[in-house]
Design a protein around this motif. Structure first.
Motif, PDB file in Angstrom:
ATOM      1  N   ALA A  73       0.840  -1.199   0.000  1.00  0.00           N
ATOM      2  CA  ALA A  73       0.000   0.000   0.000  1.00  0.00           C
ATOM      3  C   ALA A  73       0.876   1.251   0.000  1.00  0.00           C
ATOM      4  O   ALA A  73       0.610   2.221   0.716  1.00  0.00           O
ATOM      5  CB  ALA A  73      -0.928  -0.007   1.219  1.00  0.00           C
ATOM      6  N   GLN A  74       1.940   1.247  -0.839  1.00  0.00           N
ATOM      7  CA  GLN A  74       2.875   2.367  -0.858  1.00  0.00           C
ATOM      8  C   GLN A  74       2.219   3.679  -1.252  1.00  0.00           C
ATOM      9  O   GLN A  74       2.740   4.752  -0.959  1.00  0.00           O
ATOM     10  CB  GLN A  74       4.030   2.079  -1.829  1.00  0.00           C
ATOM     11  N   GLY A  75       1.063   3.629  -1.923  1.00  0.00           N
ATOM     12  CA  GLY A  75       0.392   4.853  -2.350  1.00  0.00           C
ATOM     13  C   GLY A  75      -0.357   5.573  -1.250  1.00  0.00           C
ATOM     14  O   GLY A  75      -0.906   6.659  -1.476  1.00  0.00           O
ATOM     15  N   ALA A  76      -0.398   5.002  -0.050  1.00  0.00           N
ATOM     16  CA  ALA A  76      -1.095   5.653   1.060  1.00  0.00           C
ATOM     17  C   ALA A  76      -0.340   6.909   1.493  1.00  0.00           C
ATOM     18  O   ALA A  76       0.877   7.012   1.330  1.00  0.00           O
ATOM     19  CB  ALA A  76      -1.241   4.692   2.234  1.00  0.00           C
ATOM     20  N   HIS A  77      -1.064   7.861   2.027  1.00  0.00           N
ATOM     21  CA  HIS A  77      -0.482   9.127   2.483  1.00  0.00           C
ATOM     22  C   HIS A  77      -0.049   9.004   3.935  1.00  0.00           C
ATOM     23  O   HIS A  77      -0.743   8.391   4.746  1.00  0.00           O
ATOM     24  CB  HIS A  77      -1.495  10.262   2.343  1.00  0.00           C
ATOM     25  N   ILE A  78       1.084   9.599   4.273  1.00  0.00           N
ATOM     26  CA  ILE A  78       1.557   9.666   5.662  1.00  0.00           C
ATOM     27  C   ILE A  78       1.489  11.116   6.100  1.00  0.00           C
ATOM     28  O   ILE A  78       2.101  11.993   5.477  1.00  0.00           O
ATOM     29  CB  ILE A  78       2.991   9.127   5.792  1.00  0.00           C
ATOM     30  N   ALA A  94      -6.167  15.643  10.090  1.00  0.00           N
ATOM     31  CA  ALA A  94      -6.372  14.771   8.928  1.00  0.00           C
ATOM     32  C   ALA A  94      -7.506  15.281   8.048  1.00  0.00           C
ATOM     33  O   ALA A  94      -7.421  15.238   6.810  1.00  0.00           O
ATOM     34  CB  ALA A  94      -6.656  13.346   9.391  1.00  0.00           C
ATOM     35  N   ALA A  95      -8.589  15.772   8.663  1.00  0.00           N
ATOM     36  CA  ALA A  95      -9.722  16.287   7.885  1.00  0.00           C
ATOM     37  C   ALA A  95      -9.298  17.488   7.041  1.00  0.00           C
ATOM     38  O   ALA A  95      -9.655  17.601   5.860  1.00  0.00           O
ATOM     39  CB  ALA A  95     -10.863  16.668   8.824  1.00  0.00           C
ATOM     40  N   GLN A  96      -8.525  18.397   7.632  1.00  0.00           N
ATOM     41  CA  GLN A  96      -8.065  19.563   6.885  1.00  0.00           C
ATOM     42  C   GLN A  96      -7.088  19.162   5.786  1.00  0.00           C
ATOM     43  O   GLN A  96      -7.081  19.734   4.693  1.00  0.00           O
ATOM     44  CB  GLN A  96      -7.414  20.568   7.840  1.00  0.00           C
ATOM     45  N   GLU A 100      -7.483  20.180   1.874  1.00  0.00           N
ATOM     46  CA  GLU A 100      -6.490  21.017   1.189  1.00  0.00           C
ATOM     47  C   GLU A 100      -5.594  20.241   0.229  1.00  0.00           C
ATOM     48  O   GLU A 100      -5.418  20.630  -0.927  1.00  0.00           O
ATOM     49  CB  GLU A 100      -5.608  21.727   2.226  1.00  0.00           C
ATOM     50  N   ASP A 101      -5.029  19.138   0.693  1.00  0.00           N
ATOM     51  CA  ASP A 101      -4.017  18.445  -0.110  1.00  0.00           C
ATOM     52  C   ASP A 101      -4.604  17.352  -0.998  1.00  0.00           C
ATOM     53  O   ASP A 101      -4.048  17.068  -2.061  1.00  0.00           O
ATOM     54  CB  ASP A 101      -2.953  17.836   0.798  1.00  0.00           C
ATOM     55  N   LEU A 102      -5.701  16.739  -0.578  1.00  0.00           N
ATOM     56  CA  LEU A 102      -6.286  15.660  -1.376  1.00  0.00           C
ATOM     57  C   LEU A 102      -7.480  16.115  -2.199  1.00  0.00           C
ATOM     58  O   LEU A 102      -8.034  15.331  -2.966  1.00  0.00           O
ATOM     59  CB  LEU A 102      -6.689  14.486  -0.468  1.00  0.00           C
ATOM     60  N   GLY A 103      -7.886  17.366  -2.031  1.00  0.00           N
ATOM     61  CA  GLY A 103      -8.978  17.916  -2.836  1.00  0.00           C
ATOM     62  C   GLY A 103     -10.335  17.325  -2.543  1.00  0.00           C
ATOM     63  O   GLY A 103     -11.209  17.287  -3.424  1.00  0.00           O
ATOM     64  N   CYS A 104     -10.551  16.872  -1.319  1.00  0.00           N
ATOM     65  CA  CYS A 104     -11.846  16.289  -0.955  1.00  0.00           C
ATOM     66  C   CYS A 104     -12.917  17.377  -0.848  1.00  0.00           C
ATOM     67  O   CYS A 104     -12.625  18.535  -0.513  1.00  0.00           O
ATOM     68  CB  CYS A 104     -11.751  15.549   0.376  1.00  0.00           C
TER      69      CYS A 104
END
Length: 460
Positions: A73-78, A94-96, A100-104
């Motif tokens: 699962a190397q594509g997961a975000h840390i 994590a929500a923010q 901001e970074d994942l464009g949710c």
């Protein structure tokens, strides 16, 4: 849906296997995968790795990266917390990050889970998660509850109220009870253990954060960078205290999968295979006339004679012996060790680093011996020590060594000397693990006697 995996907790209830620098989520207790890897694997049938966010800290980041690779699962975000501030700030962070970074979008579902539970089978759990998502889409904060099968004093409880779409409105939250109260909860039938798992939309979470924990919400409004800069201002508070116990949108969904947070050695005993006498034994152990006993050996022969309802856990530097039913007090032992400044509370004799690991083989006044293993292609920081010299003996692989201005290759059965206050660096240029024996000599041999000048891993 984004899965938020909380993997920054230190944990102390599984001492001596769990330590501050190597907590429970990285232990392999019921198989070949760590609990964190099992958590990641559990969600892979439901989401892509890129839909996972592992929240941890700088101390554990190399462990997390390793587990992501092992779980494919190397594509997961840390996401690295600037400092530990409990689960409410971690989830808000994590929500923010998702916004901001994942464009949710604000209506994105977040499924928040600890990283150190055993849940099986995966198919049943996946059905529970889908049901939780349905309830979260109804503008609810969903928490998963576990039907108790015994009077447990180590868990918080939730009282189920009015039925709601396959779940229940949460009537009340209750703290960890004494045994008499736990027995009353079990008899009542409408009390559930709190699993620590939640599902909600980002918008719903932010609204409840604004209503009940305005100090965190105001920091969230400063954006991700503002949160990082001012994380010290975050209150040290759990999501249960901050929101769950106050919100009018709480819904509890009973989980039908098998669940165990293995938060004590009693819980470990429950999940391990047992012999005909009820003994759970791992390692080089010999039980004679023992019953209902846990014996976990690590580095030596452990022999038990006539033991009944006893827990024995051994590592190469600590042995813990406890009565079954008393293992929650291991946390008190760790607190006492910390108060006394004992290194055993924080780390094993084997310590993991981004480049590999080292094991302390022995120590005494003025000396310490280590076995150091450097992974292929990895390199230690360029560093210097004020209070010690070091002698390196290569026992496997080939080392590229820098001492002062001299750079040289050192092969098996060869050695070099590193004088005190001299810049030096160790590198593995080969394809096999580099193994060396390090002998330190000096007036002070603490790990904080390291002055780093250059480091691939960004450590100060």
């Amino acid at each position: 849906m984004k899965v938020i995996i909380l993997a920054g907790g230190g944990g102390s209830r599984l001492f001596p296997l769990s330590r501050t620098l190597f907590p429970k989520q990285f232990l392999k207790l019921n198989g070949e995968e760590s609990l964190l890897a099992q958590t990641i694997t559990r969600f892979l049938p439901m989401v892509k790795p890129s839909d996972m966010v592992v929240v941890t800290n700088q101390e554990y980041v190399h462990h997390v990266r390793t587990e992501l690779i092992l779980a494919k699962a190397q594509g997961a975000h840390i996401l690295l917390e600037p400092m530990a501030r409990n689960t409410a700030p971690a989830v808000a962070f994590a929500a923010q990050y998702c916004l901001e970074d994942l464009g949710c979008q604000p209506n994105e579902i977040l499924y928040v889970t600890p990283s150190d539970h055993i849940i099986r089978p995966i198919e049943t759990f996946a059905a529970n998660v889908r049901q939780a998502i349905g309830l979260a889409n109804m503008d609810k904060i969903v928490t998963l509850g576990i039907q108790p099968n015994h009077p447990e004093t180590g868990y918080g409880y939730m009282q189920a109220g009015t039925p709601f779409s396959g779940g229940f409105a949460v009537q009340s939250f209750r703290e960890k009870p004494d045994l008499k109260t736990a027995e009353e909860y079990l008899a009542a039938g409408n009390y559930y253990w709190n699993s620590g798992m939640f599902a909600f939309t980002i918008q719903c979470f932010m609204e409840e954060l604004a209503a009940y924990q305005s100090d965190i919400y105001e920091l969230v409004q400063s954006g991700l960078e503002g949160m990082k800069e001012n994380f010290t201002l975050m209150p040290n508070i759990s999501i249960d205290y901050a929101i769950a116990e106050k919100s009018q949108k709480m819904v509890m969904l009973p989980i039908t999968a098998e669940w165990n947070d293995i938060g004590s050695w009693d819980a470990i005993y429950d999940v391990l295979d047992k012999d005909l006498d009820g003994n759970a034994v791992k390692g080089d152990c010999i039980p004679i006339e023992c019953s209902n006993t846990l014996i976990l050996g690590h580095s030596r022969l452990i022999a038990g004679i006539g033991l009944e309802d006893i827990l024995v856990v051994e590592t190469d530097d600590v042995i813990v012996v406890a009565k079954k039913g008393e293992s929650q007090k291991v946390k008190d032992l760790v607190c006492e060790l910390k108060e006394k400044g004992r290194i055993e509370a924080d780390q094993h004799t084997t310590v993991y680093r981004p480049w590999g690991f080292y094991t302390v083989l022995g120590s005494g006044p003025g000396y310490k011996m280590k076995k150091i293993v450097v992974n292929p292609g990895e390199i230690l920081s360029l560093q210097m020590h004020y209070h010690r010299s070091e002698h390196w003996i290569v026992i496997g692989g080939t080392a590229k060594v820098t001492i002062g201005v001299l750079e040289q290759m050192v092969h098996e059965n060869e050695s070099v000397f590193v004088p005190q206050t001299t810049n030096h660096r160790l590198e593995n240029p080969g394809r096999l693990p580099l193994q060396i024996i390090e002998v330190q000599n000096g007036s002070y041999l603490g790990e904080d006697d390291i002055v780093r000048f250059d480091d691939r891993y960004g450590r100060s």
